[in-house]
Write a protein that holds these residues in place. Structure first.
Motif, PDB file in Angstrom:
ATOM      1  N   ALA A   1      -0.792  -5.105  12.988  1.00 41.64           N
ATOM      2  CA  ALA A   1       0.384  -4.367  13.447  1.00 41.64           C
ATOM      3  C   ALA A   1       0.472  -4.300  14.957  1.00 41.64           C
ATOM      4  O   ALA A   1      -0.534  -4.195  15.664  1.00 41.64           O
ATOM      5  CB  ALA A   1       0.360  -2.947  12.875  1.00 41.64           C
TER       6      ALA A   1
ATOM      7  N   CYS B   1       7.346  -1.890   7.835  1.00 42.85           N
ATOM      8  CA  CYS B   1       6.872  -3.254   8.039  1.00 42.85           C
ATOM      9  C   CYS B   1       6.503  -3.407   9.512  1.00 42.85           C
ATOM     10  O   CYS B   1       6.916  -2.611  10.370  1.00 42.85           O
ATOM     11  CB  CYS B   1       7.897  -4.298   7.622  1.00 42.85           C
ATOM     12  SG  CYS B   1       9.269  -4.506   8.762  1.00 42.85           S
TER      13      CYS B   1
ATOM     14  N   GLY C   1       0.214  -8.139   3.074  1.00 44.11           N
ATOM     15  CA  GLY C   1       0.316  -9.028   4.227  1.00 44.11           C
ATOM     16  C   GLY C   1       0.729 -10.402   3.753  1.00 44.11           C
ATOM     17  O   GLY C   1       0.337 -10.838   2.664  1.00 44.11           O
TER      18      GLY C   1
ATOM     19  N   TRP D   1       1.307  -8.469  11.364  1.00 47.45           N
ATOM     20  CA  TRP D   1      -0.003  -8.348  10.724  1.00 47.45           C
ATOM     21  C   TRP D   1      -0.983  -9.165  11.543  1.00 47.45           C
ATOM     22  O   TRP D   1      -0.899 -10.392  11.532  1.00 47.45           O
ATOM     23  CB  TRP D   1       0.056  -8.849   9.272  1.00 47.45           C
ATOM     24  CG  TRP D   1      -1.263  -8.836   8.563  1.00 47.45           C
ATOM     25  CD1 TRP D   1      -2.305  -7.974   8.775  1.00 47.45           C
ATOM     26  CD2 TRP D   1      -1.673  -9.715   7.512  1.00 47.45           C
ATOM     27  NE1 TRP D   1      -3.326  -8.272   7.913  1.00 47.45           N
ATOM     28  CE2 TRP D   1      -2.978  -9.328   7.126  1.00 47.45           C
ATOM     29  CE3 TRP D   1      -1.070 -10.792   6.858  1.00 47.45           C
ATOM     30  CZ2 TRP D   1      -3.698  -9.987   6.135  1.00 47.45           C
ATOM     31  CZ3 TRP D   1      -1.778 -11.455   5.859  1.00 47.45           C
ATOM     32  CH2 TRP D   1      -3.083 -11.052   5.512  1.00 47.45           C
TER      33      TRP D   1
ATOM     34  N   GLY E   1       3.325  -7.724   7.761  1.00 46.43           N
ATOM     35  CA  GLY E   1       2.673  -6.803   6.850  1.00 46.43           C
ATOM     36  C   GLY E   1       3.576  -5.645   6.462  1.00 46.43           C
ATOM     37  O   GLY E   1       4.520  -5.310   7.184  1.00 46.43           O
ATOM     38  N   TRP E   2       3.263  -5.069   5.321  1.00 43.85           N
ATOM     39  CA  TRP E   2       3.860  -3.800   4.901  1.00 43.85           C
ATOM     40  C   TRP E   2       2.769  -2.735   4.967  1.00 43.85           C
ATOM     41  O   TRP E   2       1.623  -2.981   4.562  1.00 43.85           O
ATOM     42  CB  TRP E   2       4.409  -3.888   3.482  1.00 43.85           C
ATOM     43  CG  TRP E   2       5.764  -4.494   3.393  1.00 43.85           C
ATOM     44  CD1 TRP E   2       6.084  -5.788   3.089  1.00 43.85           C
ATOM     45  CD2 TRP E   2       7.018  -3.831   3.608  1.00 43.85           C
ATOM     46  NE1 TRP E   2       7.440  -5.968   3.104  1.00 43.85           N
ATOM     47  CE2 TRP E   2       8.039  -4.774   3.415  1.00 43.85           C
ATOM     48  CE3 TRP E   2       7.383  -2.526   3.930  1.00 43.85           C
ATOM     49  CZ2 TRP E   2       9.392  -4.463   3.546  1.00 43.85           C
ATOM     50  CZ3 TRP E   2       8.724  -2.211   4.070  1.00 43.85           C
ATOM     51  CH2 TRP E   2       9.713  -3.176   3.867  1.00 43.85           C
ATOM     52  N   TYR E   3       3.155  -1.566   5.432  1.00 47.30           N
ATOM     53  CA  TYR E   3       2.239  -0.462   5.611  1.00 47.30           C
ATOM     54  C   TYR E   3       2.887   0.787   5.007  1.00 47.30           C
ATOM     55  O   TYR E   3       4.104   0.845   4.847  1.00 47.30           O
ATOM     56  CB  TYR E   3       1.974  -0.227   7.101  1.00 47.30           C
ATOM     57  CG  TYR E   3       1.468  -1.454   7.835  1.00 47.30           C
ATOM     58  CD1 TYR E   3       2.344  -2.462   8.227  1.00 47.30           C
ATOM     59  CD2 TYR E   3       0.112  -1.611   8.119  1.00 47.30           C
ATOM     60  CE1 TYR E   3       1.886  -3.601   8.876  1.00 47.30           C
ATOM     61  CE2 TYR E   3      -0.347  -2.743   8.775  1.00 47.30           C
ATOM     62  CZ  TYR E   3       0.545  -3.724   9.139  1.00 47.30           C
ATOM     63  OH  TYR E   3       0.082  -4.852   9.778  1.00 47.30           O
TER      64      TYR E   3
ATOM     65  N   ARG F   1      -1.829   6.001   8.086  1.00 44.28           N
ATOM     66  CA  ARG F   1      -1.104   4.806   7.673  1.00 44.28           C
ATOM     67  C   ARG F   1      -2.088   3.738   7.211  1.00 44.28           C
ATOM     68  O   ARG F   1      -3.155   3.569   7.814  1.00 44.28           O
ATOM     69  CB  ARG F   1      -0.250   4.308   8.835  1.00 44.28           C
ATOM     70  CG  ARG F   1       0.737   3.224   8.497  1.00 44.28           C
ATOM     71  CD  ARG F   1       1.963   3.250   9.413  1.00 44.28           C
ATOM     72  NE  ARG F   1       1.648   3.554  10.786  1.00 44.28           N
ATOM     73  CZ  ARG F   1       2.554   4.017  11.643  1.00 44.28           C
ATOM     74  NH1 ARG F   1       3.799   4.240  11.257  1.00 44.28           N
ATOM     75  NH2 ARG F   1       2.199   4.265  12.892  1.00 44.28           N
ATOM     76  N   GLU F   2      -1.707   3.005   6.165  1.00 41.07           N
ATOM     77  CA  GLU F   2      -2.557   1.955   5.623  1.00 41.07           C
ATOM     78  C   GLU F   2      -1.694   0.741   5.311  1.00 41.07           C
ATOM     79  O   GLU F   2      -0.507   0.855   5.016  1.00 41.07           O
ATOM     80  CB  GLU F   2      -3.244   2.425   4.333  1.00 41.07           C
ATOM     81  CG  GLU F   2      -2.277   2.805   3.227  1.00 41.07           C
ATOM     82  CD  GLU F   2      -2.960   3.243   1.940  1.00 41.07           C
ATOM     83  OE1 GLU F   2      -4.181   3.130   1.829  1.00 41.07           O
ATOM     84  OE2 GLU F   2      -2.233   3.691   1.028  1.00 41.07           O
ATOM     85  N   ARG F   3      -2.339  -0.427   5.373  1.00 40.62           N
ATOM     86  CA  ARG F   3      -1.616  -1.646   5.022  1.00 40.62           C
ATOM     87  C   ARG F   3      -1.640  -1.822   3.511  1.00 40.62           C
ATOM     88  O   ARG F   3      -2.679  -1.652   2.872  1.00 40.62           O
ATOM     89  CB  ARG F   3      -2.238  -2.866   5.708  1.00 40.62           C
ATOM     90  CG  ARG F   3      -1.477  -4.161   5.432  1.00 40.62           C
ATOM     91  CD  ARG F   3      -2.064  -5.337   6.219  1.00 40.62           C
ATOM     92  NE  ARG F   3      -3.448  -5.611   5.841  1.00 40.62           N
ATOM     93  CZ  ARG F   3      -3.803  -6.341   4.793  1.00 40.62           C
ATOM     94  NH1 ARG F   3      -2.875  -6.864   3.996  1.00 40.62           N
ATOM     95  NH2 ARG F   3      -5.079  -6.535   4.534  1.00 40.62           N
TER      96      ARG F   3
END
Length: 114
Positions: A100, A95, A50, A98, A35-37, A45-47
Motif C-alpha cells: 500500500a 483498495c 492482492g 500492493w 490490493g484490497w484492504y 487495517r489488513e490486506r
C-alpha cells in the motif's frame, strides 16, 4: 496524484455476496500490483486480497475460497467479489497499491448482519 474511489458496499445478510469496485487514477494502473484492504471497527487495517500485473492473486486464510480479486486494466479498475459473507467481514474496504501507498480513498462500508 494517486486517487482511489471505492464503491459497492452495503448491508447484507450472512451468506450473501457483494462485489466491490475501485477506480484508480494518477498511476499507470497496468504496471501496478493492486490490493484490497479492510479495517474492521476498532481494529487495524489488513490486506484481504492482492493481484499482480500478471494476474497472480493472493489471499489470507480468513477469506481464501470466499473472496476473488480481479482487474480491468482498460478501466483502471480492480474488483473484489465477496461470497459467503460473515459478520466478521464487516469493515470499511479500501483498495490501494500492493504494498500500500500512503494515499487512501474514502473506502466503502460493508456490513454483514441479519
Amino acid at each position: 496524484q494517486v486517487q482511489f474511489v471505492e464503491s459497492g458496499g452495503g448491508l447484507v445478510q450472512p451468506g450473501r455476496s457483494l462485489r466491490l469496485s475501485c477506480v484508480a487514477s494518477g498511476i499507470r494502473f497496468s504496471v501496478q500490483d493492486m490490493g484490497w484492504y479492510r479495517q474492521p471497527p476498532g481494529k487495524q487495517r489488513e490486506r484481504v486480497a492482492g493481484i499482480t500485473i500478471t494476474d497472480n492473486v493472493d489471499y489470507p486464510d480468513s477469506v481464501k475460497g470466499r473472496f476473488t480479486v480481479s482487474r480491468d486494466n482498460a478501466k483502471n479498475t480492480v474488483y473484489l467479489q465477496m461470497t459467503s459473507l460473515r459478520p466478521e467481514d464487516t469493515a470499511v474496504y479500501y483498495c490501494n497499491l500492493w504494498p500500500a501507498s500512503n494515499s487512501w480513498g474514502q473506502g466503502t462500508q460493508v456490513t454483514v448482519s441479519s
